[in-house]
Design an enzyme around this catalytic site. Structure first.
Site, PDB file in Angstrom:
ATOM      1  N   ASP A 144      49.837  22.384  28.631  1.00 51.81           N
ATOM      2  CA  ASP A 144      49.131  23.479  27.962  1.00 51.81           C
ATOM      3  C   ASP A 144      49.384  23.379  26.456  1.00 51.81           C
ATOM      4  O   ASP A 144      50.153  24.160  25.864  1.00 51.81           O
ATOM      5  CB  ASP A 144      49.604  24.819  28.524  1.00 51.81           C
ATOM      6  CG  ASP A 144      49.242  24.966  29.995  1.00 51.81           C
ATOM      7  OD1 ASP A 144      48.177  24.450  30.401  1.00 51.81           O
ATOM      8  OD2 ASP A 144      50.026  25.573  30.747  1.00 51.81           O
ATOM      9  N   LYS A 189      48.997  17.946  34.515  1.00 52.89           N
ATOM     10  CA  LYS A 189      47.947  18.937  34.753  1.00 52.89           C
ATOM     11  C   LYS A 189      47.264  19.258  33.435  1.00 52.89           C
ATOM     12  O   LYS A 189      47.907  19.718  32.484  1.00 52.89           O
ATOM     13  CB  LYS A 189      48.508  20.212  35.374  1.00 52.89           C
ATOM     14  CG  LYS A 189      47.414  21.227  35.727  1.00 52.89           C
ATOM     15  CD  LYS A 189      47.987  22.505  36.300  1.00 52.89           C
ATOM     16  CE  LYS A 189      48.454  23.471  35.223  1.00 52.89           C
ATOM     17  NZ  LYS A 189      47.317  24.092  34.476  1.00 52.89           N
ATOM     18  N   ASP A 237      42.548  21.201  35.934  1.00 52.88           N
ATOM     19  CA  ASP A 237      42.635  22.596  36.366  1.00 52.88           C
ATOM     20  C   ASP A 237      41.651  23.447  35.554  1.00 52.88           C
ATOM     21  O   ASP A 237      42.038  24.116  34.593  1.00 52.88           O
ATOM     22  CB  ASP A 237      44.071  23.075  36.174  1.00 52.88           C
ATOM     23  CG  ASP A 237      44.285  24.533  36.526  1.00 52.88           C
ATOM     24  OD1 ASP A 237      43.471  25.076  37.300  1.00 52.88           O
ATOM     25  OD2 ASP A 237      45.271  25.122  36.030  1.00 52.88           O
ATOM     26  N   LYS A 274      39.220  25.453  37.339  1.00 54.70           N
ATOM     27  CA  LYS A 274      38.859  26.596  38.193  1.00 54.70           C
ATOM     28  C   LYS A 274      37.356  26.893  38.147  1.00 54.70           C
ATOM     29  O   LYS A 274      36.939  28.026  37.862  1.00 54.70           O
ATOM     30  CB  LYS A 274      39.649  27.838  37.787  1.00 54.70           C
ATOM     31  CG  LYS A 274      41.163  27.665  37.799  1.00 54.70           C
ATOM     32  CD  LYS A 274      41.855  28.925  37.296  1.00 54.70           C
ATOM     33  CE  LYS A 274      43.361  28.784  37.290  1.00 54.70           C
ATOM     34  NZ  LYS A 274      43.833  27.814  36.256  1.00 54.70           N
ATOM     35  N   MET A 275      36.538  25.912  38.478  1.00 58.09           N
ATOM     36  CA  MET A 275      35.093  26.114  38.417  1.00 58.09           C
ATOM     37  C   MET A 275      34.659  27.289  39.292  1.00 58.09           C
ATOM     38  O   MET A 275      35.079  27.403  40.443  1.00 58.09           O
ATOM     39  CB  MET A 275      34.352  24.847  38.842  1.00 58.09           C
ATOM     40  CG  MET A 275      34.403  23.742  37.813  1.00 58.09           C
ATOM     41  SD  MET A 275      33.149  22.478  38.133  1.00 58.09           S
ATOM     42  CE  MET A 275      33.753  21.792  39.670  1.00 58.09           C
ATOM     43  N   ASP A 289      30.934  29.201  39.630  1.00 56.85           N
ATOM     44  CA  ASP A 289      29.553  29.365  39.186  1.00 56.85           C
ATOM     45  C   ASP A 289      28.638  29.281  40.404  1.00 56.85           C
ATOM     46  O   ASP A 289      29.119  29.195  41.537  1.00 56.85           O
ATOM     47  CB  ASP A 289      29.209  28.282  38.149  1.00 56.85           C
ATOM     48  CG  ASP A 289      28.233  28.776  37.092  1.00 56.85           C
ATOM     49  OD1 ASP A 289      27.193  29.356  37.470  1.00 56.85           O
ATOM     50  OD2 ASP A 289      28.492  28.566  35.889  1.00 56.85           O
ATOM     51  N   PRO A 338      26.323  27.597  43.215  1.00 56.44           N
ATOM     52  CA  PRO A 338      26.606  26.327  43.904  1.00 56.44           C
ATOM     53  C   PRO A 338      26.025  25.089  43.219  1.00 56.44           C
ATOM     54  O   PRO A 338      26.707  24.056  43.125  1.00 56.44           O
ATOM     55  CB  PRO A 338      25.997  26.549  45.297  1.00 56.44           C
ATOM     56  CG  PRO A 338      26.136  28.022  45.520  1.00 56.44           C
ATOM     57  CD  PRO A 338      25.872  28.642  44.175  1.00 56.44           C
ATOM     58  N   ASN A 339      24.792  25.167  42.736  1.00 57.93           N
ATOM     59  CA  ASN A 339      24.183  23.986  42.136  1.00 57.93           C
ATOM     60  C   ASN A 339      24.927  23.530  40.882  1.00 57.93           C
ATOM     61  O   ASN A 339      25.085  22.331  40.634  1.00 57.93           O
ATOM     62  CB  ASN A 339      22.715  24.254  41.801  1.00 57.93           C
ATOM     63  CG  ASN A 339      21.970  22.985  41.429  1.00 57.93           C
ATOM     64  OD1 ASN A 339      21.908  22.042  42.211  1.00 57.93           O
ATOM     65  ND2 ASN A 339      21.419  22.956  40.228  1.00 57.93           N
ATOM     66  N   THR A 340      25.376  24.488  40.090  1.00 58.73           N
ATOM     67  CA  THR A 340      26.127  24.149  38.878  1.00 58.73           C
ATOM     68  C   THR A 340      27.471  23.529  39.227  1.00 58.73           C
ATOM     69  O   THR A 340      27.902  22.545  38.603  1.00 58.73           O
ATOM     70  CB  THR A 340      26.332  25.411  38.022  1.00 58.73           C
ATOM     71  OG1 THR A 340      25.052  25.902  37.606  1.00 58.73           O
ATOM     72  CG2 THR A 340      27.169  25.113  36.796  1.00 58.73           C
ATOM     73  N   THR A 360      48.984  33.407  40.140  1.00 62.87           N
ATOM     74  CA  THR A 360      50.364  33.852  40.321  1.00 62.87           C
ATOM     75  C   THR A 360      50.713  35.017  39.399  1.00 62.87           C
ATOM     76  O   THR A 360      51.777  35.619  39.542  1.00 62.87           O
ATOM     77  CB  THR A 360      51.350  32.701  40.101  1.00 62.87           C
ATOM     78  OG1 THR A 360      51.045  32.031  38.869  1.00 62.87           O
ATOM     79  CG2 THR A 360      51.279  31.707  41.233  1.00 62.87           C
ATOM     80  N   GLN A 381      54.323  35.381  34.870  1.00 66.85           N
ATOM     81  CA  GLN A 381      54.134  35.181  36.297  1.00 66.85           C
ATOM     82  C   GLN A 381      54.714  36.353  37.086  1.00 66.85           C
ATOM     83  O   GLN A 381      55.759  36.905  36.721  1.00 66.85           O
ATOM     84  CB  GLN A 381      54.835  33.890  36.750  1.00 66.85           C
ATOM     85  CG  GLN A 381      54.466  32.657  35.933  1.00 66.85           C
ATOM     86  CD  GLN A 381      53.147  32.050  36.357  1.00 66.85           C
ATOM     87  OE1 GLN A 381      52.418  32.625  37.137  1.00 66.85           O
ATOM     88  NE2 GLN A 381      52.830  30.885  35.824  1.00 66.85           N
ATOM     89  N   GLY A 423      55.273  24.337  33.908  1.00 61.41           N
ATOM     90  CA  GLY A 423      54.859  24.219  32.515  1.00 61.41           C
ATOM     91  C   GLY A 423      55.995  24.427  31.554  1.00 61.41           C
ATOM     92  O   GLY A 423      56.758  23.514  31.259  1.00 61.41           O
ATOM     93  N   ARG A 424      56.143  25.654  31.079  1.00 61.56           N
ATOM     94  CA  ARG A 424      57.070  25.949  29.991  1.00 61.56           C
ATOM     95  C   ARG A 424      58.520  25.528  30.216  1.00 61.56           C
ATOM     96  O   ARG A 424      59.177  25.098  29.254  1.00 61.56           O
ATOM     97  CB  ARG A 424      56.980  27.448  29.647  1.00 61.56           C
ATOM     98  CG  ARG A 424      55.722  27.794  28.869  1.00 61.56           C
ATOM     99  CD  ARG A 424      55.385  29.274  28.895  1.00 61.56           C
ATOM    100  NE  ARG A 424      54.816  29.671  30.184  1.00 61.56           N
ATOM    101  CZ  ARG A 424      54.305  30.875  30.419  1.00 61.56           C
ATOM    102  NH1 ARG A 424      54.310  31.794  29.477  1.00 61.56           N
ATOM    103  NH2 ARG A 424      53.783  31.162  31.605  1.00 61.56           N
TER     104      ARG A 424
END
Length: 246
Positions: free
Chosen positions: A18, A40, A67, A69-70, A72, A74-76, A132, A203, A223-224
């Site tokens: 990140d 990631k 990562d 997190k799509m 939208d 379905p077609n997109t 989370t 978190q 991460g951190r």
């Protein structure tokens, strides 16, 4: 469960890059090169640096979880999944809240990219269940989903399995329920990992690396505790030692 080897433990760790730009992310990744962990790439880095940072990480030998997190129509999502598969990532995610048709469309997009010869391999596709950072009160009072967090997570996991996806993102606290509902081979990727004594940050549903491994999760997103450490390689080493002692 038998103790993990160091190599097996490293293969379960996904380091969350990140960072605000490619230079900072790649400098950090270079400190962990050869450790055997995943990288990631999330929204902050991808939106700043674009697909090139993924290609660079792959060229340096890292496995990459994209990562984004799509979520939208379905077609997109189908088209997005084709593009991500062509990029060569090893794993990516969609949001379970998009429903069965949307998640199924992601699986179709992956297959189209592979069948056309535009991709060398099919990435693992997983669905986000609940972040989370989502507490019980946030789930009920703000998102508007009644019941317990675990129930909502398992419901999305079952939908993801029905859609042909290979796993989900969930907190380590829900791993046992997910495995019970969807089978031990259904992959769980778990953020919210904090080593003993680390700050919990933003978190809500967290656990330690040791407890996450004992609980049967497949991948730990960290991460951190690594990326903000004065010596990221040493911080990763400490976490791997904790995991191998589980």
């Amino acid at each position: 469960m038998a103790n993990l080897s160091r190599a097996d433990a490293a293969g379960k760790v996904m380091v969350a890059l990140d960072k605000p730009d490619a230079a900072a992310a790649l400098a950090l990744a270079e400190q962990l090169r050869g450790a055997g962990c995943w990288m990631k790439v999330g929204m902050e880095l991808f939106y700043a640096a674009g697909p090139s940072v993924v290609r660079e990480l792959k060229s340096r030998g890292f496995r990459v979880f994209l990562d984004l997190k799509m979520h939208d129509i379905p077609n997109t999502v189908r088209g997005g999944a084709r593009s991500i598969t062509r990029l060569g990532v090893d794993m990516f995610n969609v949001h379970g809240a998009g429903g069965l048709d949307m998640m199924s469309a992601a699986a179709v997009g992956v297959k189209e990219a592979v069948d056309s010869g535009d991709a060398e391999h099919a990435p693992i596709v997983i669905a986000v269940t609940q972040l989370t950072s989502t507490s019980q009160s946030v789930l009920n009072e703000q998102i508007g989903i009644p019941g317990q967090v675990e129930d909502a997570v398992v419901r999305y996991a079952k939908l993801a399995r029905e859609a042909g996806l290979q796993g989900v993102v969930a907190s380590p606290l829900e791993v046992a329920a997910i495995k019970n509902a969807c089978g031990t081979g259904f992959i769980t990727v778990t953020p919210g990992i904090r080593p003993r004594g680390a700050d919990t940050g933003d978190q809500s549903r967290i656990t330690t690396p040791r407890d996450a491994v004992t609980g049967g999760t497949d991948y730990l997103v960290i991460g951190r505790p690594i990326t903000a450490a004065s010596d990221p390689a040493e911080a990763l080493d400490t976490i791997l030692k904790e995991m191998t002692e589980a």
